[in-house]
Design a protein around this motif. Sequence first.
Motif, PDB file in Angstrom:
ATOM      1  N   ALA A 170       0.846  -1.215   0.000  1.00 42.35           N
ATOM      2  CA  ALA A 170       0.000   0.000   0.000  1.00 42.35           C
ATOM      3  C   ALA A 170       0.872   1.252   0.000  1.00 42.35           C
ATOM      4  O   ALA A 170       1.858   1.335   0.729  1.00 42.35           O
ATOM      5  CB  ALA A 170      -0.901  -0.008   1.231  1.00 42.35           C
ATOM      6  N   THR A 171       0.515   2.224  -0.807  1.00 40.55           N
ATOM      7  CA  THR A 171       1.308   3.461  -0.924  1.00 40.55           C
ATOM      8  C   THR A 171       0.712   4.576  -0.056  1.00 40.55           C
ATOM      9  O   THR A 171      -0.462   4.520   0.318  1.00 40.55           O
ATOM     10  CB  THR A 171       1.304   3.969  -2.378  1.00 40.55           C
ATOM     11  OG1 THR A 171      -0.049   4.335  -2.708  1.00 40.55           O
ATOM     12  CG2 THR A 171       1.810   2.916  -3.342  1.00 40.55           C
ATOM     13  N   PRO A 172       1.517   5.607   0.230  1.00 41.46           N
ATOM     14  CA  PRO A 172       0.975   6.756   0.960  1.00 41.46           C
ATOM     15  C   PRO A 172      -0.256   7.352   0.261  1.00 41.46           C
ATOM     16  O   PRO A 172      -1.234   7.696   0.927  1.00 41.46           O
ATOM     17  CB  PRO A 172       2.138   7.751   0.980  1.00 41.46           C
ATOM     18  CG  PRO A 172       3.365   6.900   0.920  1.00 41.46           C
ATOM     19  CD  PRO A 172       2.995   5.736   0.044  1.00 41.46           C
ATOM     20  N   GLU A 173      -0.235   7.430  -1.061  1.00 39.72           N
ATOM     21  CA  GLU A 173      -1.379   8.016  -1.787  1.00 39.72           C
ATOM     22  C   GLU A 173      -2.644   7.200  -1.507  1.00 39.72           C
ATOM     23  O   GLU A 173      -3.716   7.744  -1.269  1.00 39.72           O
ATOM     24  CB  GLU A 173      -1.138   8.045  -3.304  1.00 39.72           C
ATOM     25  CG  GLU A 173      -0.094   9.027  -3.764  1.00 39.72           C
ATOM     26  CD  GLU A 173       1.337   8.584  -3.424  1.00 39.72           C
ATOM     27  OE1 GLU A 173       1.554   7.365  -3.228  1.00 39.72           O
ATOM     28  OE2 GLU A 173       2.215   9.453  -3.326  1.00 39.72           O
ATOM     29  N   GLN A 174      -2.509   5.871  -1.544  1.00 43.43           N
ATOM     30  CA  GLN A 174      -3.679   5.012  -1.296  1.00 43.43           C
ATOM     31  C   GLN A 174      -4.143   5.158   0.155  1.00 43.43           C
ATOM     32  O   GLN A 174      -5.330   5.198   0.433  1.00 43.43           O
ATOM     33  CB  GLN A 174      -3.325   3.551  -1.600  1.00 43.43           C
ATOM     34  CG  GLN A 174      -3.131   3.301  -3.087  1.00 43.43           C
ATOM     35  CD  GLN A 174      -2.489   1.949  -3.362  1.00 43.43           C
ATOM     36  OE1 GLN A 174      -1.637   1.468  -2.621  1.00 43.43           O
ATOM     37  NE2 GLN A 174      -2.909   1.324  -4.459  1.00 43.43           N
ATOM     38  N   ALA A 175      -3.182   5.255   1.070  1.00 44.43           N
ATOM     39  CA  ALA A 175      -3.540   5.360   2.491  1.00 44.43           C
ATOM     40  C   ALA A 175      -4.166   6.719   2.802  1.00 44.43           C
ATOM     41  O   ALA A 175      -4.983   6.844   3.719  1.00 44.43           O
ATOM     42  CB  ALA A 175      -2.301   5.139   3.352  1.00 44.43           C
ATOM     43  N   LEU A 176      -3.777   7.737   2.037  1.00 41.23           N
ATOM     44  CA  LEU A 176      -4.318   9.083   2.292  1.00 41.23           C
ATOM     45  C   LEU A 176      -5.709   9.275   1.691  1.00 41.23           C
ATOM     46  O   LEU A 176      -6.352  10.299   1.912  1.00 41.23           O
ATOM     47  CB  LEU A 176      -3.356  10.151   1.734  1.00 41.23           C
ATOM     48  CG  LEU A 176      -2.066  10.352   2.535  1.00 41.23           C
ATOM     49  CD1 LEU A 176      -1.100  11.261   1.793  1.00 41.23           C
ATOM     50  CD2 LEU A 176      -2.353  10.914   3.928  1.00 41.23           C
TER      51      LEU A 176
ATOM     52  N   GLU B  34       4.283   8.420  15.710  1.00 34.91           N
ATOM     53  CA  GLU B  34       4.483   9.637  14.913  1.00 34.91           C
ATOM     54  C   GLU B  34       5.697   9.492  13.992  1.00 34.91           C
ATOM     55  O   GLU B  34       5.666   9.896  12.830  1.00 34.91           O
ATOM     56  CB  GLU B  34       4.609  10.862  15.825  1.00 34.91           C
ATOM     57  CG  GLU B  34       3.267  11.232  16.440  1.00 34.91           C
ATOM     58  CD  GLU B  34       3.243  12.599  17.108  1.00 34.91           C
ATOM     59  OE1 GLU B  34       3.958  13.514  16.650  1.00 34.91           O
ATOM     60  OE2 GLU B  34       2.500  12.754  18.093  1.00 34.91           O
ATOM     61  N   VAL B  35       6.774   8.890  14.515  1.00 39.32           N
ATOM     62  CA  VAL B  35       7.974   8.669  13.696  1.00 39.32           C
ATOM     63  C   VAL B  35       7.655   7.675  12.571  1.00 39.32           C
ATOM     64  O   VAL B  35       8.044   7.877  11.410  1.00 39.32           O
ATOM     65  CB  VAL B  35       9.136   8.138  14.576  1.00 39.32           C
ATOM     66  CG1 VAL B  35      10.305   7.678  13.710  1.00 39.32           C
ATOM     67  CG2 VAL B  35       9.583   9.213  15.554  1.00 39.32           C
ATOM     68  N   ALA B  36       6.930   6.620  12.897  1.00 40.15           N
ATOM     69  CA  ALA B  36       6.618   5.583  11.907  1.00 40.15           C
ATOM     70  C   ALA B  36       5.735   6.148  10.778  1.00 40.15           C
ATOM     71  O   ALA B  36       5.958   5.860   9.598  1.00 40.15           O
ATOM     72  CB  ALA B  36       5.927   4.403  12.588  1.00 40.15           C
ATOM     73  N   VAL B  37       4.758   6.965  11.137  1.00 42.84           N
ATOM     74  CA  VAL B  37       3.870   7.548  10.112  1.00 42.84           C
ATOM     75  C   VAL B  37       4.666   8.479   9.193  1.00 42.84           C
ATOM     76  O   VAL B  37       4.512   8.430   7.965  1.00 42.84           O
ATOM     77  CB  VAL B  37       2.675   8.290  10.776  1.00 42.84           C
ATOM     78  CG1 VAL B  37       1.894   9.109   9.754  1.00 42.84           C
ATOM     79  CG2 VAL B  37       1.762   7.306  11.481  1.00 42.84           C
ATOM     80  N   GLU B  38       5.532   9.280   9.805  1.00 45.65           N
ATOM     81  CA  GLU B  38       6.385  10.177   9.025  1.00 45.65           C
ATOM     82  C   GLU B  38       7.250   9.368   8.046  1.00 45.65           C
ATOM     83  O   GLU B  38       7.409   9.739   6.886  1.00 45.65           O
ATOM     84  CB  GLU B  38       7.327  10.879  10.003  1.00 45.65           C
ATOM     85  CG  GLU B  38       7.303  12.384   9.989  1.00 45.65           C
ATOM     86  CD  GLU B  38       8.218  12.888  11.102  1.00 45.65           C
ATOM     87  OE1 GLU B  38       7.670  13.180  12.177  1.00 45.65           O
ATOM     88  OE2 GLU B  38       9.444  12.958  10.896  1.00 45.65           O
ATOM     89  N   ALA B  39       7.818   8.266   8.552  1.00 45.51           N
ATOM     90  CA  ALA B  39       8.696   7.424   7.717  1.00 45.51           C
ATOM     91  C   ALA B  39       7.913   6.778   6.580  1.00 45.51           C
ATOM     92  O   ALA B  39       8.408   6.655   5.460  1.00 45.51           O
ATOM     93  CB  ALA B  39       9.353   6.349   8.584  1.00 45.51           C
ATOM     94  N   PHE B  40       6.681   6.385   6.851  1.00 41.79           N
ATOM     95  CA  PHE B  40       5.842   5.802   5.793  1.00 41.79           C
ATOM     96  C   PHE B  40       5.526   6.862   4.735  1.00 41.79           C
ATOM     97  O   PHE B  40       5.626   6.608   3.525  1.00 41.79           O
ATOM     98  CB  PHE B  40       4.555   5.229   6.393  1.00 41.79           C
ATOM     99  CG  PHE B  40       3.550   4.806   5.353  1.00 41.79           C
ATOM    100  CD1 PHE B  40       3.810   3.723   4.518  1.00 41.79           C
ATOM    101  CD2 PHE B  40       2.352   5.501   5.193  1.00 41.79           C
ATOM    102  CE1 PHE B  40       2.895   3.329   3.539  1.00 41.79           C
ATOM    103  CE2 PHE B  40       1.430   5.117   4.215  1.00 41.79           C
ATOM    104  CZ  PHE B  40       1.706   4.033   3.393  1.00 41.79           C
ATOM    105  N   LEU B  41       5.172   8.063   5.190  1.00 38.72           N
ATOM    106  CA  LEU B  41       4.843   9.134   4.236  1.00 38.72           C
ATOM    107  C   LEU B  41       6.057   9.510   3.395  1.00 38.72           C
ATOM    108  O   LEU B  41       5.921   9.895   2.236  1.00 38.72           O
ATOM    109  CB  LEU B  41       4.298  10.367   4.973  1.00 38.72           C
ATOM    110  CG  LEU B  41       2.871  10.224   5.506  1.00 38.72           C
ATOM    111  CD1 LEU B  41       2.508  11.404   6.401  1.00 38.72           C
ATOM    112  CD2 LEU B  41       1.863  10.101   4.356  1.00 38.72           C
ATOM    113  N   ALA B  42       7.265   9.354   3.992  1.00 39.67           N
ATOM    114  CA  ALA B  42       8.507   9.652   3.255  1.00 39.67           C
ATOM    115  C   ALA B  42       8.969   8.438   2.451  1.00 39.67           C
ATOM    116  O   ALA B  42      10.052   8.457   1.873  1.00 39.67           O
ATOM    117  CB  ALA B  42       9.598  10.082   4.231  1.00 39.67           C
TER     118      ALA B  42
END
Length: 407
Positions: A203-209, A342-350
């Motif tokens: 799953a990509t950030p775009e799909q998750a967003l 918060e760190v994990a979400v940031e890392a996924f978005l990056a």
Amino acid sequence: MQKAAPSRVTETVTAPRRVSVLGATGSVGRSTLELIGLADRPHTVVAVTANRNAKRLAELAVAHGAETAVLADPAHYRELRDYLSGTGIEAAAGSEALVEAASRPADWVMAAIMGAAGLRPTWAAVQQGTRVALANKECLVSAGSLFMQAIGERGTTLLPVDSEHSAAFQALDGSRPENIEQIILTASGGPFRTWDMNQLRSATPEQALNHPNWSMGDKITIDSATLMNKGLELIEAYHLFPVEPHQLDVVVHPQSMVHCLVQYRDGSALAQLSSPDMRTPIAYSLSWPERMPTSVERLNLAQISRLDFEPPDNDRFPALELARQALEQGTAACTVLNGANEVAVEAFLARNIGFLEITRLVAHALQGAEQAGLLVEPGDIDEVLVLDAAARQLARGLLNEYGHSST
Ligand code: NAD
Ligand code: MG
């Protein structure tokens, strides 16, 4: 036959006059300012704050005639000052200025900063008293007991804004604890509700967003996709309401129209329903204990025709159980859960980690914190912030171990 006018049961509590919006440029912040602009009696906007978007903050400050506009990031101070020059609106920046803005006397403060960055300003808002509308769930997750104690001591009225908690607040209506059997939070299930493990892995950030029902900031939208959001909300509900962890449950409800159910000991279940639109809970927090008109889409049940419910799937979405375990472990575990997430979400978005690694990383950070003897109950907000920083450091270290670059 003419019907007699109903007699008023309660006197109207004075509507807030002086209001501040922390996190004004965000999804909740902008909806809040929109509603403040629509209220039948004019409000004075004391302070509006944001992280670093000087232009948008200045536009909002001017549009709402704010007394002061504050950015968290001092690097953008000059820009903000220039945008506001000649308007008579004060400009400031930096963490101390943010706390000062949140401490300014106001009748009502919306706490809508994203993440643990909201801890200090929200704490300052609680200390200044009167009413705090709480959207920032991370405050209660990281420091729930300290917040609730301070709220009791200061006589601050806390009005939950998270839709499920606003719904519970309405359905509870001050009920005595012994009458409450269970509080059941609903979860939309997010964009991946029907996805299998193979699909989730890529799953990509775009799909998750791409949330099916709610339009929200990026961090909470990713949390909704992992179901960590519901885990954070479980912890939030534990602090807000007079229930024990075993009295809190979650049911997946893809339409996001029933926001919460309170099950009473006589068999009654009271629910609050509304369209998935944050303007309803925000409006309730602004007008409480009255109600104000909004243009939120009304529910036409005949047209909707069905509402679905299913249990959450802990195999595909383990974040919910992880949060429940942290709740059982205590405040320190919840602080670590939140910081690492918060760190994990940031890392996924990056794009440094995959979707399934978000929850894995948080679980590993919790194990690491326990092994390092970090899970000691914080005694004050400073200790919470120290533990939050340690959790972030642990999570960043793990990111490197996962073989990805750190954020
Ligand atoms: P958002 O990302 O749209 O906005 C966040 C706001 O916080 C912005 O004004 C941003 O400038 C500010 N901010 C971000 N980082 C900051 C920092 N380091 N220091 C100071 N300010 C900072 O987020 P949102 O969706 O509006 O959510 C805000 C809070 O409300 C979150 O805690 C979220 O969990 C909660 N919440 C949001 C919704 C929703 O529908 N959006 C629903 C329930 C709860
Ligand atoms: Mg919610």
